[in-house]
Motif scaffolding. Structure first.
Motif: not given
Length: 841
Positions: A509-511, A540, A585, A645, A647, A669, A671
């Motif tokens: 789920d990393s951008p 986000a 996170n 992460s 994030g 960001t 994703t």
């Protein structure tokens, strides 16, 4: 002693046949240490000598977000020549918006550069290059930007709302030496920057005032700095002087030099095994001379002193040659690569660097010569006259005690000359543990081979017997090659884990994209644009400002002594945000997060590792300079942040009402559910740059690729140092094989007389060296893997990832190397005719 000295010198006239490996091991190790010491000093001197060039003047005053106040400009202008620079990141795009890339803009006034020379192609006055043309504003551009956007001289491209013309290529910026950046530079005029429309409320710009004090010495420069700080204590500037232009770069140079120095010491310690073997071979060759000396009344100590004098003379000459070669390397580096180095170096011959390396070389020689010298001291005349004198005797307790004393002295010398006592002690403990384990494994292998049941196959029986016979190569093989394999495995494991940490083990789920400098007025429109471009993507967002910590518990940041892991938080500006709820996170580990409707005094949530490194806890206060004013807040809680992460998260998160009404931008960001292709990334970033010129878009993939490339370049130096250790290991093995050559020849002759064929001897030797190589590889993989695990998990605080492919390559290479080196070293024994040796009998 004078007589012994004369005897030793006279005996050395016969040649240095027994000292070849000895000289090579000492000279190479000392050369590495002297080169690293001289190179790091050259870099430090280069930074000191070019300090004014690097910061663009005698003093630099810089801060984020906002122009310098008029009173600050006026105060500094009275003291000397002043130049104002504004830097920011933006997206440069082709006129057709088919491609866009991140660029770092630097707006310079007519006084730039105050110090140093700007090199462009073609070379022309800066005012002429940056003048407005019919097609647009002239700019000087980093060739990397031209390559990414496929631009040539005279081509046009867009940044923000303005059109620019490539007037020249930037070849060297005086104030960019030693600087690191992710984006190519673009030099433009203040008028061009204003026309671009990028300067808006809350834009992430950085303004710098550079001051040149003609003819001022360091005391005057420091006095001006203190006077300005006293007059404007809360100005929020990061102030750098020419005496200390880049503290972070200086520390990085020191750390990297320490790391390479420890690898060089490992090579030198590996060479110590070669020293011990060479001294044994020398005593074996001089056994008749030593026997005669003892028979004529010389004591054991005098006989050992005779050899020690020769060892010290040769060691001194070898170390001196190595130190001279090492000290010459930085100057050679400057002559060959001077124009391409990213930082200035000022090579000079400093005797201390040579003496430092020379001291290590002599200590290594003494430490590893102690045990064999004690054997020669204790052997009686009758045993010295035997052909296997140095193969039947074992190391005495006194010899081992002297070797241990030498090792302790070596570690003490390393600690005294090192800038990091803890790291050096850990290294020393690791080397001692490795030596102890390797020697223990060697003795265990010999014991197991001695007790192994007899097998019918004669070649295997000979191979096993050779592992434990008097004068066996087992200890030398394991001690020399084992350290080399351990070091190589550890470095490969650390590098593999760093690469995995950078990009190979990203969370799903990393951008995929980061977008910076999204104006409040454009935030809603830009979010709709992202939804249209990536309907299935997740967006986000968080408000973002830039701030610099100016006080810690009321103490000015310059006077705070942070831990190494937290030092970066006080250097320069940090991204900060505000929120009513706990960021994703992250989790609170101390204190409590404020209520969503909190309206009391300013509060801040701080990342726990940084807080501990600054000596802070819940309830303490910090002051942060934001938008030119200081904000003092109490620490309400400490957070543990999962940075892996990728994030959105920040070291400092303020309660929301602190920055009500303040101009800020948004960090967003995107994703995507599927990994975008490079073509898709280029299309999205190009479209974003066209519709929202002030928004800076960054692909996570490209950023990680840049980091990976930097890591690869750093790894070249570590691999070179590790290769040196492996070369020394090869020399040690060559010396060990040469020392046991006569015994090998004698055994081969006897076996051939009894009917052994050359094929059987070759098979036995291949099996012997295969077993030795396999045992060495297994130990090296285990010890190197353990070292890589400790560095990764304890020092880098990262999860450990196994590296089976690299480990298999190291194991296979070590085993093959052992077989080839062993067979080459014993090739003479296979071809020797028995008749000549039998006639001697």
């Amino acid at each position: 002693m004078p007589k012994l000295f004369r005897f030793a010198l006279r005996d050395l006239r016969g040649g240095l046949r027994s000292f070849g490996v000895f000289i090579a091991c000492i000279a190479l190790g000392v050369m590495a240490l002297a080169a690293v010491a001289g190179g790091s000093r050259a870099m430090r001197d280069g930074l000191a000598n070019q300090g004014a060039v690097i910061i663009g003047g005698d003093l630099s005053f810089s801060r984020a977000q906002g122009s310098p106040a008029d009173e600050h400009r006026a105060d500094l202008a009275e003291k000397g020549r002043l130049s104002e620079i504004v830097t920011l990141r933006s997206m440069a795009r082709r006129a057709d918006s088919s491609q866009a890339t991140l660029a770092e803009l630097k707006s310079v006034d007519g006084a730039y550069p105050l110090v140093g020379a700007l090199q462009t192609e073609p070379q022309a006055p800066l005012a002429e290059l940056l003048a407005r043309r019919q097609q647009g504003f002239g700019v000087a551009v980093d060739p990397q930007l031209g390559a990414r956007l496929k631009l040539s001289l005279g081509d046009t491209f867009f940044i923000g709302d303005a059109r620019f013309v490539v007037a020249a290529w930037l070849r060297r910026e005086p104030d960019a030496l030693g600087a690191f950046t992710f984006a190519p530079h673009v030099l433009l005029s203040p008028e061009a920057l204003a026309a671009s429309g990028l300067i808006k409320p809350g834009s992430l710009t950085r303004a710098s005032l550079r001051l040149l004090l003609p003819g001022a010495d360091d005391a005057r420069v420091e006095a001006v700095k203190k006077e300005f700080s006293a007059r404007f204590p809360d100005s929020g500037y990061e102030i750098r002087s020419r005496a200390d232009p880049s503290p972070q770069l200086s520390r990085n140079i020191e750390r990297f030099a320490q790391f390479i120095t420890l690898i060089g010491l490992t090579a030198l310690v590996c060479g110590g095994v070669g020293v011990a073997n060479a001294v044994r071979a020398l005593i074996d060759r001089k056994r008749n001379t030593l026997a005669i000396l003892k028979a004529l009344g010389a004591s054991g100590g005098e006989a050992a002193g005779f050899v020690l004098i020769q060892v010290l003379i040769v060691a001194f000459v070898a170390a001196l040659a190595g130190a001279a070669a090492g000290l010459a390397l930085p100057a050679l580096l400057l002559n060959v690569f001077g124009d391409t180095l990213p930082f200035p170096i000022a090579p000079a011959l400093h005797p201390f660097d040579g003496l430092y390396a020379l001291g290590f070389g002599l200590l290594i020689a003494l430490t590893f010569a102690a045990a064999p010298l004690q054997e020669a001291r204790a052997l009686p005349v009758t045993q010295l006259l035997r052909d296997n004198a140095m193969r039947t005797g074992g190391s005495s307790r006194r010899g081992l005690a002297l070797a241990a004393l030498g090792g302790a002295t070596l570690i003490a010398f390393a600690v005294l000359t090192s800038g990091d006592t803890k790291l050096t002690l850990q290294f020393g403990a690791g080397v001692l543990a490795s030596f102890g384990l390797l020697y223990g494994v060697a003795r265990l292998v010999m014991a197991l081979a001695r007790r192994a049941p007899h097998v019918g196959r004669i070649t295997l029986r000979l191979a096993v017997a050779n592992l434990h016979r008097p004068g066996a190569l087992t200890p030398s093989f394991l001690l020399s090659l084992g350290l080399g394999v351990t070091l190589l495995t550890a470095l490969m494991g650390i590098e593999h884990n760093l690469r995995a940490e950078i990009g190979e083990s990203l969370p799903k789920d990393s951008p995929n994209y980061f977008f910076v400098d999204v104006q409040k007025a454009e935030a809603e429109a830009f979010e709709k644009f992202l939804h249209a471009e990536a309907p299935d993507g997740q967006i986000a967002s968080a408000p973002m400002l830039r701030g610099r910590i100016t006080r810690v518990k009321g103490v000015p940041a310059e006077q705070v002594t942070p831990s190494d892991k937290a030092r970066w938080a006080l250097e320069g500006d940090r991204g900060i945000t505000f929120a009513s709820t706990l960021p994703q996170n992250s989790r609170v580990v101390a204190g409590e997060f404020w209520q969503a409707d909190y309206r009391g005094p300013p509060l801040v949530s701080m990342e726990v590792e940084v807080a501990r490194g600054l000596g802070l806890d819940v309830g303490d206060e910090i002051a942060v300079s934001v938008l030119g004013r200081n904000v003092t807040a109490k620490i309400a809680n400490l957070r543990k942040v999962n940075w892996r992460s990728f994030g959105i998260n920040f070291v400092l998160v303020f309660s929301p009402h602190v920055f009500e009404g303040a101009p800020f931008t948004a960090l967003m960001t995107l994703t995507s559910p599927e990994k975008p292709t490079p073509a898709r990334e280029a299309a999205l970033l190009g479209a974003a740059a066209k519709q929202f010129p002030s928004v800076v878009g960054v692909s996570l993939r490209e950023t990680l690729a840049t980091l990976d490339d930097i890591l690869g370049k750093l790894a070249i130096a570590t691999r070179a140092a590790a290769s040196l250790a492996f070369i020394v290991s090869a020399l040690v093995l060559a010396g060990a094989l040469a020392a046991g050559q006569r015994a090998r020849l004698y055994e081969a002759v006897v076996l051939k007389t009894l009917g052994a064929t050359r094929a059987k001897l070759l098979s036995a030797l291949t099996l012997e060296f295969s077993l030795l190589g396999l045992v060495t590889a297994v130990f090296g993989l285990m010890a190197g893997g353990l070292a890589a695990w400790l560095v990764t998990t304890k020092m880098l605080d990262a999860p450990f990832v196994l590296f089976p492919m690299q480990a298999a390559l190291v194991a296979g290479g070590a085993t093959l190397f052992a077989i080839v080196a062993g067979l080459l070293g014993t090739a003479r024994a296979l071809g020797e005719k028995p008749a000549r040796w039998l006639r001697q009998e």
